[in-house]
Design an enzyme around this catalytic site. Structure first.
Site, PDB file in Angstrom:
ATOM      1  N   ILE A  37     -10.934   7.941   6.878  1.00  0.00           N
ATOM      2  CA  ILE A  37     -12.363   7.683   7.032  1.00  0.00           C
ATOM      3  C   ILE A  37     -12.981   7.092   5.750  1.00  0.00           C
ATOM      4  O   ILE A  37     -13.130   7.774   4.725  1.00  0.00           O
ATOM      5  CB  ILE A  37     -13.108   8.952   7.518  1.00  0.00           C
ATOM      6  CG1 ILE A  37     -12.415   9.503   8.785  1.00  0.00           C
ATOM      7  CG2 ILE A  37     -14.589   8.659   7.773  1.00  0.00           C
ATOM      8  CD1 ILE A  37     -12.164   8.469   9.913  1.00  0.00           C
ATOM      9  N   ARG A  89      -5.149 -23.725 -17.981  1.00  0.00           N
ATOM     10  CA  ARG A  89      -3.744 -23.496 -18.341  1.00  0.00           C
ATOM     11  C   ARG A  89      -3.008 -24.826 -18.539  1.00  0.00           C
ATOM     12  O   ARG A  89      -3.054 -25.696 -17.661  1.00  0.00           O
ATOM     13  CB  ARG A  89      -3.068 -22.691 -17.215  1.00  0.00           C
ATOM     14  CG  ARG A  89      -1.563 -22.615 -17.292  1.00  0.00           C
ATOM     15  CD  ARG A  89      -1.091 -21.732 -18.427  1.00  0.00           C
ATOM     16  NE  ARG A  89       0.358 -21.546 -18.387  1.00  0.00           N
ATOM     17  CZ  ARG A  89       1.044 -21.007 -19.376  1.00  0.00           C
ATOM     18  NH1 ARG A  89       0.422 -20.584 -20.475  1.00  0.00           N
ATOM     19  NH2 ARG A  89       2.354 -20.858 -19.286  1.00  0.00           N
ATOM     20  N   GLU A 129     -10.199  -1.502  11.602  1.00  0.00           N
ATOM     21  CA  GLU A 129     -11.094  -1.990  12.670  1.00  0.00           C
ATOM     22  C   GLU A 129     -10.327  -2.825  13.704  1.00  0.00           C
ATOM     23  O   GLU A 129     -10.799  -3.846  14.188  1.00  0.00           O
ATOM     24  CB  GLU A 129     -12.285  -2.757  12.074  1.00  0.00           C
ATOM     25  CG  GLU A 129     -13.173  -1.818  11.276  1.00  0.00           C
ATOM     26  CD  GLU A 129     -14.625  -2.257  11.206  1.00  0.00           C
ATOM     27  OE1 GLU A 129     -15.085  -2.977  12.100  1.00  0.00           O
ATOM     28  OE2 GLU A 129     -15.295  -1.834  10.246  1.00  0.00           O
ATOM     29  N   THR A 175      -5.983  -3.588  14.453  1.00  0.00           N
ATOM     30  CA  THR A 175      -4.941  -4.384  13.780  1.00  0.00           C
ATOM     31  C   THR A 175      -4.953  -5.816  14.327  1.00  0.00           C
ATOM     32  O   THR A 175      -5.580  -6.094  15.350  1.00  0.00           O
ATOM     33  CB  THR A 175      -3.544  -3.774  14.024  1.00  0.00           C
ATOM     34  OG1 THR A 175      -3.249  -3.889  15.425  1.00  0.00           O
ATOM     35  CG2 THR A 175      -3.463  -2.316  13.590  1.00  0.00           C
TER      36      THR A 175
HETATM   37  C1  LIG Z   1      -7.976   1.962   4.214  1.00  0.00           C
HETATM   38  C2  LIG Z   1      -8.279   2.326   5.635  1.00  0.00           C
HETATM   39  C3  LIG Z   1      -9.594   2.550   6.000  1.00  0.00           C
HETATM   40  C4  LIG Z   1      -9.902   2.925   7.322  1.00  0.00           C
HETATM   41  N1  LIG Z   1     -11.195   3.232   7.654  1.00  0.00           N
HETATM   42  C5  LIG Z   1     -11.454   3.787   8.865  1.00  0.00           C
HETATM   43  C6  LIG Z   1     -12.737   4.317   9.162  1.00  0.00           C
HETATM   44  O1  LIG Z   1     -13.668   4.251   8.355  1.00  0.00           O
HETATM   45  N2  LIG Z   1     -12.937   4.905  10.366  1.00  0.00           N
HETATM   46  C7  LIG Z   1     -11.943   5.012  11.296  1.00  0.00           C
HETATM   47  O2  LIG Z   1     -12.192   5.556  12.360  1.00  0.00           O
HETATM   48  N3  LIG Z   1     -10.705   4.518  11.038  1.00  0.00           N
HETATM   49  C8  LIG Z   1     -10.434   3.916   9.849  1.00  0.00           C
HETATM   50  N4  LIG Z   1      -9.184   3.436   9.567  1.00  0.00           N
HETATM   51  C9  LIG Z   1      -8.129   3.554  10.572  1.00  0.00           C
HETATM   52  C10 LIG Z   1      -7.693   2.217  11.122  1.00  0.00           C
HETATM   53  O3  LIG Z   1      -8.690   1.711  11.973  1.00  0.00           O
HETATM   54  C11 LIG Z   1      -6.324   2.413  11.810  1.00  0.00           C
HETATM   55  O4  LIG Z   1      -5.377   2.595  10.770  1.00  0.00           O
HETATM   56  C12 LIG Z   1      -5.963   1.238  12.681  1.00  0.00           C
HETATM   57  O5  LIG Z   1      -6.784   1.201  13.823  1.00  0.00           O
HETATM   58  C13 LIG Z   1      -4.502   1.282  13.132  1.00  0.00           C
HETATM   59  O6  LIG Z   1      -4.165   2.534  13.628  1.00  0.00           O
HETATM   60  P1  LIG Z   1      -2.823   3.250  13.089  1.00  0.00           P
HETATM   61  O7  LIG Z   1      -2.867   3.272  11.616  1.00  0.00           O
HETATM   62  O8  LIG Z   1      -2.687   4.544  13.793  1.00  0.00           O
HETATM   63  O9  LIG Z   1      -1.641   2.277  13.523  1.00  0.00           O
HETATM   64  P2  LIG Z   1      -0.937   2.249  14.958  1.00  0.00           P
HETATM   65  O10 LIG Z   1      -1.934   2.205  16.035  1.00  0.00           O
HETATM   66  O11 LIG Z   1       0.097   3.325  14.987  1.00  0.00           O
HETATM   67  O12 LIG Z   1      -0.207   0.839  14.896  1.00  0.00           O
HETATM   68  C14 LIG Z   1       1.054   0.643  14.245  1.00  0.00           C
HETATM   69  C15 LIG Z   1       1.537  -0.771  14.585  1.00  0.00           C
HETATM   70  O13 LIG Z   1       1.720  -0.876  16.021  1.00  0.00           O
HETATM   71  C16 LIG Z   1       0.983  -1.986  16.512  1.00  0.00           C
HETATM   72  N5  LIG Z   1       0.463  -1.674  17.849  1.00  0.00           N
HETATM   73  C17 LIG Z   1      -0.138  -0.527  18.281  1.00  0.00           C
HETATM   74  N6  LIG Z   1      -0.500  -0.630  19.564  1.00  0.00           N
HETATM   75  C18 LIG Z   1      -0.131  -1.869  19.972  1.00  0.00           C
HETATM   76  C19 LIG Z   1      -0.225  -2.623  21.196  1.00  0.00           C
HETATM   77  N7  LIG Z   1      -0.805  -2.098  22.268  1.00  0.00           N
HETATM   78  N8  LIG Z   1       0.278  -3.880  21.223  1.00  0.00           N
HETATM   79  C20 LIG Z   1       0.835  -4.449  20.126  1.00  0.00           C
HETATM   80  N9  LIG Z   1       0.963  -3.807  18.952  1.00  0.00           N
HETATM   81  C21 LIG Z   1       0.483  -2.543  18.873  1.00  0.00           C
HETATM   82  C22 LIG Z   1      -0.165  -2.189  15.524  1.00  0.00           C
HETATM   83  O14 LIG Z   1      -0.650  -3.532  15.587  1.00  0.00           O
HETATM   84  C23 LIG Z   1       0.515  -1.857  14.210  1.00  0.00           C
HETATM   85  O15 LIG Z   1       1.191  -2.991  13.720  1.00  0.00           O
HETATM   86  C24 LIG Z   1      -8.862   3.022   8.278  1.00  0.00           C
HETATM   87  C25 LIG Z   1      -7.536   2.760   7.894  1.00  0.00           C
HETATM   88  C26 LIG Z   1      -7.233   2.432   6.594  1.00  0.00           C
HETATM   89  C27 LIG Z   1      -5.793   2.208   6.226  1.00  0.00           C
END
Ligand SMILES: Cc1cc2nc3c(=O)[nH]c(=O)nc-3n(C[C@H](O)[C@H](O)[C@H](O)COP(=O)(O)OP(=O)(O)OC[C@H]3O[C@@H](n4cnc5c(N)ncnc54)[C@H](O)[C@@H]3O)c2cc1C
Length: 394
Positions: free
Chosen positions: A169, A280, A375, A377
Site C-alpha cells: 500500500i 562528455r 495499477e 500489470t
Molecule cells: C511499489 C508498489 C506499490 C503498490 N501500490 C499499491 C497501492 O497503493 N494499492 C494497492 O492496492 N496495490 C498496490 N500495489 C499492488 C499492485 O497493484 C500489484 O502488485 C499488481 O496489481 C500485481 O499484482 P501481483 O503483485 O499480485 O502480481 P500477480 O497478479 O501475481 O501477477 C504476476 C504475473 O502474472 C501475470 N498475470 C496475472 N494474471 C494474468 C492474466 N490474467 N493474464 C496474463 N498475465 C497475468 C502478471 O501480468 C504478472 O506478470 C503496489 C505494488 C507495488 C510493487
C-alpha cells in the site's frame, strides 16, 4: 476546468498546447521540483524515506487537492492538471510523483465521485490541507485478480468489523486516511466488495512492515493489518456491495496518471542524457557530436513524445467526459515501456558512470520498473485493450 475540454471541435488545439492556466501551473510545479526536491532525491532514495517537509510543501502548493472544490479547501483544478503535476514531479523524482498521484487521482477522485456530502465535509478539507491518503485494494493472494480479496467486513450494529491484511500500500507510512476494500458478502462474490474510509486511529487498524524496494524507494509501500477494525457505517464509501465498481472506475483514471509518472521519468532521463552528451568528450569531441549518440537521443525523444500524446489524450478525454478506458490502458502500457527503455538508454549514453550512484540515470532505471507492475500489470492493460478490440465479455 480545462478550456480545451469546452472548445468547439473546429478550434480544437494540439494536445500539447496548454491553456494559460495550465502553463502557469506546469511551470510552478517544475520550478518547485527542481529547486525544492532535486537536492534531496539521492538522500531520500538511499534512506528509503520521503522528507516530511516536502510533503508539507505539496499541501501548501495545493498539489494534494488539485480537483477538490474551493469550498472544501482545494484548487478546483482539472484531472489534466493532476497529470501535469505528476509528470513534472516525476521528471525529478518518481517517488514524489506517486505520492501526489495516489492522493489526487485515486483517493480524492473516488471521494469526489462517490462520497456522501457528510463524508465530503469531513474528509475533503483534510485531504486538501494536511492528510495523506492511501488506496488499499491488493493483498498477498489477490493482485491482478484483485476481487479475490480475503479481507472481510462483518456488520455489527452501526458499524462494520474488518479483518484481513492488505499488501503493497503506497503512502501507507505517511497516510492518515485509507480508502480500503473488503468483502461484506463473500457469497455474492465480487458483488460483496465494499469500499471503506478508514482513519489511521480507528481501533483494530495497524500499518505493518514497510517494503525495501528496488526502485521508488522513497515512496512508502506497506502492509496493513486489520483485526476486527471497527468502521462506522457512515464511513462506507458509496453503497455496500458497490466497491468493485469504485475500484475499477478509479483505477481506470489512476492509470492515466501512472502514465504521467512514466513520461515524467522518461523525460527526466532524456534530459540528463542530453546534458551529459553535450559535455562528455571522447576522441576530441563531445559525444553528442557523434551521429550514433544523436540517433539514440532522437529515438528516445520520439518515444517520450508519443507516450506523452497518449497520456494527454486520455486525460483530456476524461476531463471532457468522453469514454477513455482503452486510451488509459494504452497510455499506461506504452508509457511504462518507454520509461524503462529510455532510462536504460540514458545509462548507456552516460557509459560507465551511468551505472554509478553519482549520476541520476541508474535511479530512474530502477524507478521505471514499477510502471509495468502497479495499477494493473502490462498484461492486464493488454487484456483491457484486447477486450475492447474483440468485444469480449468479462
Ligand atoms: C511499489 C508498489 C506499490 C503498490 N501500490 C499499491 C497501492 O497503493 N494499492 C494497492 O492496492 N496495490 C498496490 N500495489 C499492488 C499492485 O497493484 C500489484 O502488485 C499488481 O496489481 C500485481 O499484482 P501481483 O503483485 O499480485 O502480481 P500477480 O497478479 O501475481 O501477477 C504476476 C504475473 O502474472 C501475470 N498475470 C496475472 N494474471 C494474468 C492474466 N490474467 N493474464 C496474463 N498475465 C497475468 C502478471 O501480468 C504478472 O506478470 C503496489 C505494488 C507495488 C510493487
Amino acid at each position: 476546468m480545462s478550456t480545451l475540454a469546452t472548445t468547439p471541435d473546429t478550434q480544437r488545439a494540439a494536445l500539447t498546447i496548454l491553456t494559460e492556466e495550465e502553463k502557469l501551473f506546469q511551470s510552478t510545479v517544475r520550478r518547485f521540483a527542481r529547486e525544492q526536491i532535486a537536492p534531496h532525491v539521492r538522500e531520500m532514495d538511499e534512506a528509503g524515506v520521503f522528507r516530511k517537509e516536502i510533503i508539507r510543501q505539496f499541501f501548501e502548493l495545493g498539489l494534494m487537492g488539485i480537483e477538490i472544490p474551493e469550498e472544501h479547501g482545494g484548487q478546483a483544478g482539472s484531472f489534466f492538471q493532476c497529470v501535469l503535476a505528476v509528470e513534472e514531479l516525476s521528471a525529478v523524482d518518481p517517488s514524489a510523483g506517486v505520492i501526489v498521484d495516489v492522493q489526487n487521482t485515486i483517493v480524492n477522485n473516488a471521494i469526489l465521485r462517490w462520497a456522501s456530502s457528510d463524508q465530503k465535509q469531513r474528509y475533503l478539507p483534510r485531504l486538501a490541507a494536511d492528510t495523506v491518503a492511501s488506496y488499499a485494494l491488493s493483498e498477498a493472494g489477490s493482485g491482478s485478480d484483485a476481487f479475490a480479496m480475503a479481507t472481510r467486513a462483518v456488520e455489527d450494529g452501526g458499524r462494520f468489523l474488518l479483518t484481513g491484511r492488505k499488501l503493497w500500500i503506497t503512502n501507507a507510512a505517511e497516510a492518515g486516511l485509507f480508502l480500503l476494500f473488503a468483502n461484506a458478502n463473500p457469497e455474492a462474490g465480487y458483488r460483496g466488495i465494499t469500499a471503506f474510509l478508514i482513519e489511521r486511529e480507528f481501533p483494530g487498524f495497524q500499518v505493518g512492515k514497510k517494503e525495501d524496494k528496488l526502485g521508488l524507494r522513497a515512496s512508502s509501500t506497506c502492509e496493513l493489518i486489520l483485526d476486527n477494525c471497527a468502521v462506522p457505517k457512515t464511513n462506507v464509501l458509496g453503497e455496500v456491495g458497490k466497491g468493485y465498481k469504485i475500484a475499477i472506475e478509479t483505477l481506470n483514471e489512476g492509470r492515466i496518471a501512472i502514465g504521467a509518472q512514466m513520461i515524467g521519468l522518461a523525460r527526466g532521463a532524456l534530459d540528463h542524457a542530453i546534458a551529459y552528451a553535450k559535455q562528455r568528450k571522447q576522441f576530441g569531441k563531445t559525444i553528442g557530436e557523434f551521429q550514433g549518440v544523436q540517433f539514440e537521443l532522437a529515438k528516445m525523444a520520439t518515444e517520450v513524445e508519443a507516450a506523452r500524446l497518449l497520456v494527454y489524450n486520455a486525460a483530456r478525454l476524461r476531463d471532457a467526459g468522453r469514454p477513455f478506458l482503452t486510451e488509459a490502458a494504452m497510455a499506461k502500457y506504452y508509457s511504462s515501456e518507454v520509461a524503462e527503455k529510455v532510462a536504460s538508454k540514458a545509462i548507456e549514453v552516460f557509459g560507465g558512470v551511468g551505472i554509478t550512484k553519482e549520476y541520476p540515470a541508474e535511479k530512474l532505471y530502477r524507478d521505471a520498473k514499477i510502471g509495468r507492475i502497479y495499477e494493473g500489470t502490462s498484461n492486464i492493460q493488454l487484456l483491457t485493450i484486447a477486450k475492447q478490440l474483440l468485444g469480449a465479455k468479462g
